[in-house]
Design a protein around this motif. Structure first.
Motif, PDB file in Angstrom:
ATOM      1  N   LYS A 145       0.834  -1.209   0.000  1.00  0.00           N
ATOM      2  CA  LYS A 145       0.000   0.000   0.000  1.00  0.00           C
ATOM      3  C   LYS A 145       0.866   1.255   0.000  1.00  0.00           C
ATOM      4  N   LEU A 146       1.917   1.229   0.815  1.00  0.00           N
ATOM      5  CA  LEU A 146       2.819   2.375   0.897  1.00  0.00           C
ATOM      6  C   LEU A 146       3.509   2.639  -0.442  1.00  0.00           C
ATOM      7  N   LEU A 147       3.985   1.574  -1.088  1.00  0.00           N
ATOM      8  CA  LEU A 147       4.623   1.727  -2.397  1.00  0.00           C
ATOM      9  C   LEU A 147       3.636   2.302  -3.414  1.00  0.00           C
ATOM     10  N   GLY A 148       2.392   1.842  -3.365  1.00  0.00           N
ATOM     11  CA  GLY A 148       1.369   2.354  -4.272  1.00  0.00           C
ATOM     12  C   GLY A 148       1.044   3.817  -4.009  1.00  0.00           C
ATOM     13  N   CYS A 149       0.958   4.196  -2.743  1.00  0.00           N
ATOM     14  CA  CYS A 149       0.669   5.591  -2.394  1.00  0.00           C
ATOM     15  C   CYS A 149       1.806   6.518  -2.824  1.00  0.00           C
ATOM     16  N   CYS A 150       3.037   6.080  -2.630  1.00  0.00           N
ATOM     17  CA  CYS A 150       4.185   6.902  -3.046  1.00  0.00           C
ATOM     18  C   CYS A 150       4.205   7.074  -4.556  1.00  0.00           C
ATOM     19  N   ARG A 151       3.907   6.005  -5.269  1.00  0.00           N
ATOM     20  CA  ARG A 151       3.842   6.082  -6.735  1.00  0.00           C
ATOM     21  C   ARG A 151       2.726   7.041  -7.167  1.00  0.00           C
ATOM     22  N   PHE A 152       1.577   6.962  -6.501  1.00  0.00           N
ATOM     23  CA  PHE A 152       0.436   7.818  -6.819  1.00  0.00           C
ATOM     24  C   PHE A 152       0.776   9.288  -6.583  1.00  0.00           C
ATOM     25  N   GLU A 170      -8.943   9.936   0.514  1.00  0.00           N
ATOM     26  CA  GLU A 170      -8.881   9.628   1.949  1.00  0.00           C
ATOM     27  C   GLU A 170      -7.893   8.509   2.267  1.00  0.00           C
ATOM     28  N   TRP A 171      -7.730   7.559   1.363  1.00  0.00           N
ATOM     29  CA  TRP A 171      -6.848   6.421   1.632  1.00  0.00           C
ATOM     30  C   TRP A 171      -5.385   6.834   1.744  1.00  0.00           C
ATOM     31  N   LEU A 172      -5.023   8.005   1.250  1.00  0.00           N
ATOM     32  CA  LEU A 172      -3.648   8.489   1.421  1.00  0.00           C
ATOM     33  C   LEU A 172      -3.347   8.845   2.876  1.00  0.00           C
ATOM     34  N   LYS A 173      -4.399   9.152   3.644  1.00  0.00           N
ATOM     35  CA  LYS A 173      -4.209   9.542   5.046  1.00  0.00           C
ATOM     36  C   LYS A 173      -3.720   8.386   5.920  1.00  0.00           C
ATOM     37  N   GLU A 174      -3.809   7.157   5.415  1.00  0.00           N
ATOM     38  CA  GLU A 174      -3.312   6.002   6.169  1.00  0.00           C
ATOM     39  C   GLU A 174      -1.791   5.999   6.251  1.00  0.00           C
ATOM     40  N   LEU A 187       5.283  10.480   2.011  1.00  0.00           N
ATOM     41  CA  LEU A 187       4.631  11.006   0.814  1.00  0.00           C
ATOM     42  C   LEU A 187       5.339  12.272   0.325  1.00  0.00           C
ATOM     43  N   ASN A 188       5.775  13.120   1.261  1.00  0.00           N
ATOM     44  CA  ASN A 188       6.534  14.315   0.880  1.00  0.00           C
ATOM     45  C   ASN A 188       7.851  13.938   0.209  1.00  0.00           C
ATOM     46  N   LYS A 246       2.735   0.770 -11.955  1.00  0.00           N
ATOM     47  CA  LYS A 246       2.789  -0.334 -10.995  1.00  0.00           C
ATOM     48  C   LYS A 246       3.387  -1.579 -11.624  1.00  0.00           C
ATOM     49  N   HIS A 247       3.563  -1.561 -12.949  1.00  0.00           N
ATOM     50  CA  HIS A 247       4.154  -2.695 -13.646  1.00  0.00           C
ATOM     51  C   HIS A 247       5.665  -2.551 -13.803  1.00  0.00           C
TER      52      HIS A 247
END
Length: 199
Positions: free
Chosen positions: A21-28, A66-70, A76-77, A103-104
């Motif tokens: 999840k963290l890797l996905g949020c950083c990519r986003f 909202e899911w970024l707040k997790e 993220l910065n 993500k690929h």
């Protein structure tokens, strides 16, 4: 002198989910801030900097998704910093124009700055805590473990490297580092003052 030690992580299923999840949020965040920087320059001829992008992240992006707040906002910065560093390298003609992350991609990573690394890590129990991911089991060479124990106050940052579970491939590391065949690894960077300490 900067010294990096690569370790192999053994997360349980819950920790692996948190890492993914963290890797996905950083990519986003990286992709969203890159798109904003490009659009602001094209439409308004404004070059976004670290403070304006950080403000936008905290006041708009986190409210819209909202899911970024997790996730820890320091991490993220750091994605914003990585995107801006890619721009700097481009303008110094060291690399090509910054690209959107997928993500690929074979290499997924995020950077933990010093404030996101738990100060309680002593590296003697072969467990470490990073931001909101607690007590991750790790392994490394005994020499590197002793080095981390000795210099745990000098740790500057850590880079989480992971791959999709579908695409597990060996990670080749040169210059005396260890080769791993696992989904997750971490690069821990420390500041040392003398060359002797690194040997």
């Amino acid at each position: 002198m900067l010294r990096a030690v690569k370790i192999r992580l053994y997360p349980n299923k819950q920790q692996a989910t948190q890492i993914n999840k963290l890797l996905g949020c950083c990519r986003f965040v990286y992709n969203q801030t890159l798109a904003r920087k490009i659009n602001q320059y094209k439409e308004h001829n404004i070059s976004e900097n670290r403070s304006t992008l950080s403000y936008w992240l905290h006041h708009e992006l986190l409210n819209d998704f909202e899911w970024l707040k997790e996730q820890n906002t320091r991490i993220l910065n750091q994605s914003i910093n990585d995107m801006l560093d890619a721009y700097k390298r481009f303008f110094k003609q060291q690399t090509c124009y910054p690209k959107f992350k997928s993500k690929h991609d074979n290499k997924q990573n995020c950077r933990f700055e010093i404030g996101a690394i738990s100060r309680r890590n002593d590296y003697t129990t072969y467990h470490l805590s990073l931001a909101n991911i607690k007590n991750i089991k790790f392994r490394c060479n005994k020499k590197y473990a002793e080095y981390l124990q000795k210099h745990h106050d000098d740790i500057r940052n850590a880079i989480q490297q992971g791959k999709d579970a579908k695409d597990i491939k060996p990670i080749a590391i040169k210059n005396g580092m260890i080769t791993f065949e696992d989904t997750y690894s971490m690069l821990i960077e420390t500041n040392t003052t003398t060359i002797e300490e690194c040997m």
